[in-house]
Design an enzyme around this catalytic site. Structure first.
Site, PDB file in Angstrom:
ATOM      1  N   ASP A 199      98.358 -76.408  79.249  1.00 55.96           N
ATOM      2  CA  ASP A 199      98.334 -75.205  79.971  1.00 55.96           C
ATOM      3  C   ASP A 199      98.505 -75.365  81.603  1.00 55.96           C
ATOM      4  O   ASP A 199      97.587 -76.198  82.152  1.00 55.96           O
ATOM      5  CB  ASP A 199      97.407 -74.110  79.647  1.00 55.96           C
ATOM      6  N   ILE A 200      99.291 -74.754  82.227  1.00 58.84           N
ATOM      7  CA  ILE A 200      99.515 -74.999  83.671  1.00 58.84           C
ATOM      8  C   ILE A 200      98.290 -74.206  84.337  1.00 58.84           C
ATOM      9  O   ILE A 200      97.910 -74.555  85.620  1.00 58.84           O
ATOM     10  CB  ILE A 200     100.785 -74.382  84.082  1.00 58.84           C
ATOM     11  N   ASN A 240      97.578 -65.007  71.346  1.00 53.56           N
ATOM     12  CA  ASN A 240      98.174 -63.560  71.888  1.00 53.56           C
ATOM     13  C   ASN A 240      99.438 -63.164  71.265  1.00 53.56           C
ATOM     14  O   ASN A 240     100.376 -63.943  71.354  1.00 53.56           O
ATOM     15  CB  ASN A 240      98.027 -63.698  73.539  1.00 53.56           C
ATOM     16  N   GLY A 263      98.124 -59.482  75.071  1.00 47.23           N
ATOM     17  CA  GLY A 263      98.024 -60.317  76.329  1.00 47.23           C
ATOM     18  C   GLY A 263      99.206 -61.450  76.154  1.00 47.23           C
ATOM     19  O   GLY A 263      98.966 -62.323  77.182  1.00 47.23           O
ATOM     20  N   GLN A 264     100.240 -61.189  75.349  1.00 52.23           N
ATOM     21  CA  GLN A 264     101.222 -62.277  75.432  1.00 52.23           C
ATOM     22  C   GLN A 264     102.215 -62.237  76.488  1.00 52.23           C
ATOM     23  O   GLN A 264     102.634 -61.187  76.880  1.00 52.23           O
ATOM     24  CB  GLN A 264     102.067 -62.237  73.882  1.00 52.23           C
ATOM     25  N   HIS A 287     102.955 -69.431  70.478  1.00 45.41           N
ATOM     26  CA  HIS A 287     102.039 -70.446  70.963  1.00 45.41           C
ATOM     27  C   HIS A 287     100.698 -70.058  70.594  1.00 45.41           C
ATOM     28  O   HIS A 287     100.179 -69.229  70.613  1.00 45.41           O
ATOM     29  CB  HIS A 287     102.053 -70.509  72.231  1.00 45.41           C
ATOM     30  N   HIS A 293      96.826 -71.411  71.805  1.00 41.28           N
ATOM     31  CA  HIS A 293      96.014 -71.784  72.774  1.00 41.28           C
ATOM     32  C   HIS A 293      94.833 -72.432  71.975  1.00 41.28           C
ATOM     33  O   HIS A 293      94.121 -71.901  71.218  1.00 41.28           O
ATOM     34  CB  HIS A 293      95.367 -70.821  73.534  1.00 41.28           C
TER      35      HIS A 293
HETATM   36  P1  AMP Z   1     100.265 -66.251  76.614  1.00 41.40           P
HETATM   37  O1  AMP Z   1      99.501 -65.338  77.712  1.00 41.40           O
HETATM   38  O2  AMP Z   1      99.287 -66.157  75.506  1.00 41.40           O
HETATM   39  O3  AMP Z   1     101.476 -65.655  76.569  1.00 41.40           O
HETATM   40  O4  AMP Z   1     100.088 -67.543  77.338  1.00 41.40           O
HETATM   41  C1  AMP Z   1     101.130 -68.102  78.178  1.00 41.40           C
HETATM   42  C2  AMP Z   1     100.459 -69.290  78.884  1.00 41.40           C
HETATM   43  O5  AMP Z   1     101.450 -70.244  79.133  1.00 41.40           O
HETATM   44  C3  AMP Z   1      99.475 -69.084  79.811  1.00 41.40           C
HETATM   45  O6  AMP Z   1      98.087 -69.402  79.551  1.00 41.40           O
HETATM   46  C4  AMP Z   1     100.039 -69.850  81.207  1.00 41.40           C
HETATM   47  O7  AMP Z   1      99.117 -70.426  81.958  1.00 41.40           O
HETATM   48  C5  AMP Z   1     101.017 -70.853  80.361  1.00 41.40           C
HETATM   49  N1  AMP Z   1     102.187 -71.169  80.999  1.00 41.40           N
HETATM   50  C6  AMP Z   1     102.953 -70.585  81.953  1.00 41.40           C
HETATM   51  N2  AMP Z   1     103.843 -71.301  82.433  1.00 41.40           N
HETATM   52  C7  AMP Z   1     103.636 -72.638  82.150  1.00 41.40           C
HETATM   53  C8  AMP Z   1     104.018 -74.101  82.407  1.00 41.40           C
HETATM   54  N3  AMP Z   1     105.442 -73.993  83.115  1.00 41.40           N
HETATM   55  N4  AMP Z   1     103.644 -74.956  81.811  1.00 41.40           N
HETATM   56  C9  AMP Z   1     102.591 -74.880  80.960  1.00 41.40           C
HETATM   57  N5  AMP Z   1     101.881 -73.672  80.775  1.00 41.40           N
HETATM   58  C10 AMP Z   1     102.329 -72.598  81.188  1.00 41.40           C
END
Ligand code: AMP
Ligand code: ZN
Length: 114
Positions: A31-32, A87, A93-94, A100, A102
């Site tokens: 995760d970024i 999420n 909170g998605q 995906h 986590h």
């Molecule tokens: P959610 O809020 O459950 O939809 O999770 C989306 C996740 O994607 C968040 O934890 C972000 O930090 C992560 N995210 C967004 N952009 C990227 C990216 N380019 N590379 C890796 N993770 C990312």
């Protein structure tokens, strides 16, 4: 493949990511914005908007994603425990509309989440 989808573009290699695990059905990457020392996302290669869009036909895929989260948790030495979160939708909170999981670990996690 959905052109407007961030995670589809990561799967295509258009957007860089740090790979943790990969097979024919799924991909796992860091995760970024990590919320814990270990924060890995596990996604299906097939675009599915969210958990709410899955059907009985996706049971095997969902089992595989979960099993890979567990396998990665072992590889990451999260023997003290971890959390797998999906999420779902706005209230869930998605923020990225590609299913995906986590995988969070490496510290004591609070409950309940916000
Ligand atoms: P959610 O809020 O459950 O939809 O999770 C989306 C996740 O994607 C968040 O934890 C972000 O930090 C992560 N995210 C967004 N952009 C990227 C990216 N380019 N590379 C890796 N993770 C990312
Ligand atoms: Zn997608």
């Amino acid at each position: 493949m959905v052109m407007s989808c961030l995670f589809c573009r990561i799967l295509q290699g258009d957007i860089p990511s740090h790979a943790v695990y990969s097979d024919e059905r799924c991909y796992a990457f860091s995760d970024i914005h990590p919320q814990a020392p270990v924060h890995i996302l596990i996604i299906p290669r097939r675009h599915i908007d969210s958990l709410d869009q899955t059907t009985a036909e996706d049971t095997a895929l969902l089992g595989h994603l979960t099993a890979m989260a567990t396998q990665i948790a072992r590889e990451q030495k999260l023997a003290n425990g971890y959390r797998v979160v999906v999420n779902t939708g706005e209230d869930g909170g998605q923020t990225v509309s590609h299913l995906h999981l986590h995988l969070l670990g490496g510290r004591s996690l609070n409950w309940p989440p916000g």
